[in-house]
Design a protein around this motif. Structure first.
Motif, PDB file in Angstrom:
ATOM      1  N   THR A   1       0.817  -1.220   0.000  1.00 55.18           N
ATOM      2  CA  THR A   1       0.000   0.000   0.000  1.00 55.18           C
ATOM      3  C   THR A   1       0.851   1.271   0.000  1.00 55.18           C
ATOM      4  OG1 THR A   1      -0.137  -0.075   2.406  1.00 55.18           O
ATOM      5  CG2 THR A   1      -1.921  -1.146   1.186  1.00 55.18           C
ATOM      6  N   PRO A   2       1.663   1.470  -1.034  1.00 53.65           N
ATOM      7  CA  PRO A   2       2.510   2.674  -1.065  1.00 53.65           C
ATOM      8  C   PRO A   2       1.758   3.903  -1.563  1.00 53.65           C
ATOM      9  CG  PRO A   2       2.843   1.419  -3.053  1.00 53.65           C
ATOM     10  CD  PRO A   2       1.880   0.622  -2.197  1.00 53.65           C
ATOM     11  N   ASN A   3       2.273   5.058  -1.169  1.00 48.21           N
ATOM     12  CA  ASN A   3       1.833   6.277  -1.848  1.00 48.21           C
ATOM     13  C   ASN A   3       2.694   6.404  -3.108  1.00 48.21           C
ATOM     14  OD1 ASN A   3       4.324   7.565  -1.180  1.00 48.21           O
ATOM     15  ND2 ASN A   3       3.477   8.289   0.755  1.00 48.21           N
ATOM     16  N   GLU A   4       2.521   7.450  -3.874  1.00 47.99           N
ATOM     17  CA  GLU A   4       3.232   7.568  -5.150  1.00 47.99           C
ATOM     18  C   GLU A   4       4.750   7.619  -4.975  1.00 47.99           C
ATOM     19  OE1 GLU A   4       2.941  10.081  -9.320  1.00 47.99           O
ATOM     20  OE2 GLU A   4       1.945  10.863  -7.547  1.00 47.99           O
ATOM     21  N   ALA A   5       5.217   8.359  -3.994  1.00 50.36           N
ATOM     22  CA  ALA A   5       6.664   8.470  -3.768  1.00 50.36           C
ATOM     23  C   ALA A   5       7.249   7.128  -3.318  1.00 50.36           C
ATOM     24  CB  ALA A   5       6.955   9.550  -2.740  1.00 50.36           C
ATOM     25  N   GLU A   6       6.536   6.420  -2.432  1.00 50.26           N
ATOM     26  CA  GLU A   6       7.011   5.103  -1.984  1.00 50.26           C
ATOM     27  C   GLU A   6       7.006   4.107  -3.140  1.00 50.26           C
ATOM     28  OE1 GLU A   6       5.263   5.675   2.544  1.00 50.26           O
ATOM     29  OE2 GLU A   6       4.089   4.592   1.042  1.00 50.26           O
ATOM     30  N   LEU A   7       6.003   4.179  -3.999  1.00 49.79           N
ATOM     31  CA  LEU A   7       5.944   3.296  -5.166  1.00 49.79           C
ATOM     32  C   LEU A   7       7.148   3.522  -6.069  1.00 49.79           C
ATOM     33  CD1 LEU A   7       4.576   1.191  -6.928  1.00 49.79           C
ATOM     34  CD2 LEU A   7       3.191   3.033  -7.921  1.00 49.79           C
ATOM     35  N   ALA A   8       7.498   4.779  -6.311  1.00 51.77           N
ATOM     36  CA  ALA A   8       8.666   5.082  -7.142  1.00 51.77           C
ATOM     37  C   ALA A   8       9.929   4.510  -6.503  1.00 51.77           C
ATOM     38  CB  ALA A   8       8.792   6.588  -7.336  1.00 51.77           C
ATOM     39  N   ALA A   9      10.075   4.623  -5.187  1.00 54.26           N
ATOM     40  CA  ALA A   9      11.246   4.076  -4.493  1.00 54.26           C
ATOM     41  C   ALA A   9      11.275   2.556  -4.609  1.00 54.26           C
ATOM     42  CB  ALA A   9      11.236   4.492  -3.027  1.00 54.26           C
ATOM     43  N   LEU A  10      10.125   1.908  -4.489  1.00 54.56           N
ATOM     44  CA  LEU A  10      10.067   0.444  -4.620  1.00 54.56           C
ATOM     45  C   LEU A  10      10.434   0.003  -6.028  1.00 54.56           C
ATOM     46  CD1 LEU A  10       6.806  -0.315  -2.594  1.00 54.56           C
ATOM     47  CD2 LEU A  10       9.170  -0.731  -1.880  1.00 54.56           C
TER      48      LEU A  10
END
Length: 102
Positions: free
Chosen positions: A75-84
């Motif tokens: 359940t990432p936000n957009e910034a966490e998704l980019a980091a993943l």
């Protein structure tokens, strides 16, 4: 019928594997130690879903590396998704903004 287990044990020594017995879903975040992730994974049975909340871009990638092979929901936000995505060796595809700026 099992429920959802979301515990707060940052290190493996504090982890009680019996706490997840029969749970349908176990939720972890990026604040656990490497040993705690290993303990969580060892406690899961095949029917238990593992959900992951990345917590922050700084913590997301290292934590996800420990459990990504077993995660059912992230359940990432957009910034966490980019980091993943960067941590997995991929480039964020389809983002409207430049993911490097996130």
């Amino acid at each position: 019928v099992g429920g959802v287990f979301a515990g707060a044990a940052a290190d493996a020594a504090a982890w009680d594997a019996s706490a997840v017995a029969g749970a349908r879903v176990v939720v972890v975040d990026a604040n656990l130690s490497k040993d705690a992730y290993a303990a969580v994974l060892a406690a899961l049975d095949d029917a238990t879903e593992l959900w992951f909340e990345p917590t922050s871009t700084a913590k997301a990638a290292a934590a996800f590396a420990e459990i990504r092979h077993r995660c059912d929901v992230v359940t990432p936000n957009e910034a966490e998704l980019a980091a993943l995505l960067r941590a997995c060796g991929g480039a964020p595809v389809g983002f409207e903004r430049d993911a490097a700026a996130l």
